[in-house]
Motif scaffolding. Structure first.
Motif, mmCIF file in Angstrom:
data_model
loop_
_atom_site.group_PDB
_atom_site.id
_atom_site.type_symbol
_atom_site.label_atom_id
_atom_site.label_comp_id
_atom_site.label_asym_id
_atom_site.label_seq_id
_atom_site.Cartn_x
_atom_site.Cartn_y
_atom_site.Cartn_z
ATOM 1 N N SER A 51 -10.024 8.478 9.096
ATOM 2 C CA SER A 51 -9.218 7.315 8.213
ATOM 3 C C SER A 51 -10.252 6.749 7.533
ATOM 4 C CB SER A 51 -8.414 6.338 9.077
ATOM 5 O OG SER A 51 -9.382 5.405 9.556
ATOM 6 N N GLY A 52 -9.298 6.297 6.034
ATOM 7 C CA GLY A 52 -10.316 5.830 4.978
ATOM 8 C C GLY A 52 -9.473 5.819 3.677
ATOM 9 N N SER A 53 -10.043 5.477 2.489
ATOM 10 C CA SER A 53 -9.490 5.269 1.515
ATOM 11 C C SER A 53 -9.609 6.447 0.693
ATOM 12 C CB SER A 53 -10.358 4.267 0.293
ATOM 13 O OG SER A 53 -11.637 4.658 0.230
ATOM 14 N N SER A 54 -8.925 6.460 -0.602
ATOM 15 C CA SER A 54 -8.796 7.655 -1.297
ATOM 16 C C SER A 54 -10.449 8.192 -1.996
ATOM 17 C CB SER A 54 -7.769 7.651 -2.536
ATOM 18 O OG SER A 54 -6.310 7.941 -2.122
ATOM 19 N N GLU A 55 -11.061 7.142 -2.233
ATOM 20 C CA GLU A 55 -12.468 7.292 -2.525
ATOM 21 C C GLU A 55 -13.181 8.084 -1.661
ATOM 22 O OE1 GLU A 55 -15.860 4.664 -4.351
ATOM 23 O OE2 GLU A 55 -14.105 3.840 -4.569
ATOM 24 N N GLN A 56 -13.073 7.708 -0.237
ATOM 25 C CA GLN A 56 -13.826 8.025 0.744
ATOM 26 C C GLN A 56 -13.581 9.527 1.012
ATOM 27 O OE1 GLN A 56 -12.794 4.962 3.306
ATOM 28 N NE2 GLN A 56 -14.998 4.136 3.480
ATOM 29 N N ALA A 67 0.204 4.681 1.634
ATOM 30 C CA ALA A 67 -0.570 5.164 2.945
ATOM 31 C C ALA A 67 -0.154 6.753 3.199
ATOM 32 C CB ALA A 67 -0.459 4.323 4.317
ATOM 33 N N ASP A 125 -3.567 4.715 -1.231
ATOM 34 C CA ASP A 125 -4.460 4.081 -1.040
ATOM 35 C C ASP A 125 -5.466 4.253 0.006
ATOM 36 O OD1 ASP A 125 -3.841 1.648 -3.336
ATOM 37 O OD2 ASP A 125 -2.046 1.892 -1.750
ATOM 38 N N ARG A 126 -4.761 4.687 1.242
ATOM 39 C CA ARG A 126 -5.476 4.944 2.525
ATOM 40 C C ARG A 126 -5.101 6.048 3.241
ATOM 41 N NH1 ARG A 126 -8.882 2.569 5.523
ATOM 42 N NH2 ARG A 126 -8.945 0.918 3.697
ATOM 43 N N HIS A 127 -5.581 6.775 4.089
ATOM 44 C CA HIS A 127 -5.184 8.085 4.566
ATOM 45 C C HIS A 127 -5.768 8.097 6.003
ATOM 46 C CE1 HIS A 127 -4.746 9.869 0.499
ATOM 47 N NE2 HIS A 127 -5.729 8.856 0.268
ATOM 48 N N THR A 128 -4.977 8.785 6.858
ATOM 49 C CA THR A 128 -5.013 8.818 8.335
ATOM 50 C C THR A 128 -4.806 10.459 8.485
ATOM 51 O OG1 THR A 128 -4.356 6.463 8.932
ATOM 52 C CG2 THR A 128 -4.599 8.265 10.738
ATOM 53 N N GLU A 151 0.838 -1.275 0.091
ATOM 54 C CA GLU A 151 -0.022 -0.197 -0.087
ATOM 55 C C GLU A 151 0.891 1.395 0.258
ATOM 56 O OE1 GLU A 151 -4.266 -0.487 2.208
ATOM 57 O OE2 GLU A 151 -2.770 0.149 3.449
#
Length: 236
Positions: free
Chosen positions: A217-222, A33, A204-207, A31
């Motif tokens: 926290s969640g995905s790029s799409e979110q 992140a 892919d993922r962000h905090t 990933e």
């Protein structure tokens, strides 16, 4: 995918001043992140806690299923974590070539390791300046050198702290292109940066953290679907 890094409810303090209040994050193998937030919210302290530079008071940190928060920083690095630090921190009185080979190794035991020539292929400007001292390079060239030096350890996890801070737009694009290339080749990456619009297409993922706590926290799409989150907690 298996987790490569798990940070579980860590609390960290400097003396009597507590900075982190139960930070958790989980990065999977392969990933990209991010750790997002304004200056002073605890991003650097989180990194220092992961790397063993600042002791964790409570909580645990696992790297490739091994608990690392009680370990010394040099041992953590040898397990296969490499950092491109804020401010680059290259060796100013060593040549580009010497900077790159100073800590070269194959910590991930990959069959296709990063070598001097591979790094030069990624950053041709470093090859052109191979005999120049670190303090003779531009800021952008120093950042390329810092990334190349980290890659030469062949890490399981590459961490970039303020990857494009202070760089021109053109050089920033080169860094984004580099990170996209690394991602496509399966390198696990943790990025701290403020350019959320670019990170949405890269990670892919962000905090997101605020005042030492995870607030989202969640995905790029979110995250793309909730622009108010990044404007509220990351925007200048």
């Amino acid at each position: 995918m298996n987790s490569i890094l798990r940070v579980e409810n860590i609390e960290t303090a400097y003396g009597s001043s507590q900075v982190l209040f139960g930070i958790s994050l989980d990065i999977k193998q392969g990933e990209t992140a991010t750790l997002l937030g304004r200056n002073g919210v605890g991003k650097t302290t989180t990194l220092r806690s992961i790397l063993g530079l600042t002791p964790v008071k409570r909580g645990e940190v696992y790297f490739r299923d091994q608990r690392i928060d009680p370990m010394a920083t040099d041992k953590i690095a040898r397990l296969g974590i490499a950092i491109v630090p804020e401010g680059r921190q290259i060796f100013p009185n060593l040549s580009v070539r010497e900077n790159l080979v100073a800590f070269a190794g194959n910590r991930s035991k990959t069959t296709d390791p990063w070598t001097l020539e591979r790094v030069y292929g990624l950053f041709p400007r470093l090859k052109e300046r191979a005999d120049n001292l670190g303090n003779q390079l531009s800021g952008g060239e120093q950042q390329m050198l810092a990334i190349g030096r980290a890659l030469m350890t062949n890490p399981h996890l590459l961490i970039l702290d303020e990857a494009t801070e202070g760089l021109s737009p053109l050089v920033r694009e080169e860094i984004w292109t580099c990170l996209r290339h690394l991602r496509e080749h399966g390198q696990t990456i943790l990025v701290i940066d403020k350019y959320v619009d670019r990170l949405l297409s890269l990670a892919d993922r962000h905090t997101v953290i605020e005042r030492g706590r995870v607030v989202w926290s969640g995905s790029s799409e979110q995250l793309r679907a909730e622009p108010d989150i990044w404007h509220r907690y990351v925007g200048v």
